[in-house]
Enzyme design. Sequence first.
Site, PDB file in Angstrom:
ATOM      1  N   GLU A   2      52.718  16.212  18.657  1.00  0.00           N
ATOM      2  CA  GLU A   2      51.572  17.114  18.895  1.00  0.00           C
ATOM      3  C   GLU A   2      51.684  18.351  18.010  1.00  0.00           C
ATOM      4  O   GLU A   2      51.488  19.473  18.453  1.00  0.00           O
ATOM      5  CB  GLU A   2      51.530  17.545  20.372  1.00  0.00           C
ATOM      6  CG  GLU A   2      51.526  16.405  21.361  1.00  0.00           C
ATOM      7  CD  GLU A   2      51.342  16.861  22.816  1.00  0.00           C
ATOM      8  OE1 GLU A   2      51.011  18.033  23.067  1.00  0.00           O
ATOM      9  OE2 GLU A   2      51.535  16.015  23.702  1.00  0.00           O
ATOM     10  N   GLU A  62      56.357  15.559  29.903  1.00  0.00           N
ATOM     11  CA  GLU A  62      56.726  16.884  30.448  1.00  0.00           C
ATOM     12  C   GLU A  62      57.301  16.866  31.861  1.00  0.00           C
ATOM     13  O   GLU A  62      56.865  17.623  32.711  1.00  0.00           O
ATOM     14  CB  GLU A  62      55.501  17.800  30.407  1.00  0.00           C
ATOM     15  CG  GLU A  62      54.880  17.904  29.033  1.00  0.00           C
ATOM     16  CD  GLU A  62      53.641  18.802  28.987  1.00  0.00           C
ATOM     17  OE1 GLU A  62      53.112  19.141  30.053  1.00  0.00           O
ATOM     18  OE2 GLU A  62      53.218  19.153  27.888  1.00  0.00           O
TER      19      GLU A  62
END
Length: 331
Positions: A240, A133
């Site tokens: 995820e 991220e």
Amino acid sequence: MTDKLLTLKDAYKDYFKIGVAVNPGTLERDDELIRTHFNSLTAENHMKPEELQPEEGVFTFDKADKIVEYAKQNNMMMRGHTLLWHNQTPEWFFKDGDKEASRELALERLKTHMEVVLGRYSDQFYAWDVCNEVVEDHGEELLRESPWKSIIGDDYVQKAFELAREVNPNMTLYYNDYNESHPEKRDKIYTMVKGLLDKGTPIDAVGLQAHWGLEDPTLDNIRLAIEKYASLGLKLSVTEMDVSVFNFDDKRTDLTEPTQEMMEKQAERYDQFFSLFREYKEHIESVTLWAASDRYNWLNDFPVRGRKNWPMLFDTNNQPKESFHRVTSFN
Ligand code: GLA
């Protein structure tokens, strides 16, 4: 009847690994489900920097070791998550006494962290999320603000991959992010990764977190994202995955059970997603669900605290949902 159920990992044995995010608690509570259906594990939290090195030089591996041991005993592989992140990383990484750490010190700490963590776990792991991220969601800036960026400089992502490759030459090294299938973020991720590759950075793969919903992102945008990342010649993983029954800005809290309509829509979405993954199996290394079942998952607290969600393939009793039947019945 349950005995004859086709398992996820068998259904996908000619396609990609099927993973699940776990913690020591779910390994106990959902042991049978996890052992039956999955052949890859990711630690939901216990391999993040704050868990592995809460203080400088103090490494705490007991929970992470339990997960690796479980994988070993059950013949599963591991995806590592995560080496560098702006969250769940202790302050000390960025400090030198009362002052801010220098670039050299931050890089040295990152290197030591990687040496110890990657050195402890080698055989069992086929991949690691090296950076998680780092791309800013909106606007002109490519990289989000973070202590890593302000201390080391914009080349910190490149440095992180170089260090990881130096420490472990054999593993697939991933860049992992969310909103990866939204056009604006997708293009920024693409630009960042391409920039890294142009500089010769040893990055092997892109992780699509795939925290998706019943309507968003559209199937077309997911396909475009897969194609765009794959066009860089990199491997991909879905890292995820969950399919929330609530749109992101829907704050309703009145449900104690999902509606039938939600479950039908979810089954249809899971069906479409997995059929897309099968189509791109040449590129996809693994598909990891971010929880084993609706019994426990992080969306029970996010973005609305305490609100139950039903995003997985198995229900709150760990029984297969329509979504499960749809992703395992193809051919
Ligand atoms: C991000 C991180 C994960 C996890 C989820 C929420 O996607 O990559 O490690 O923290 O948020 O569970």
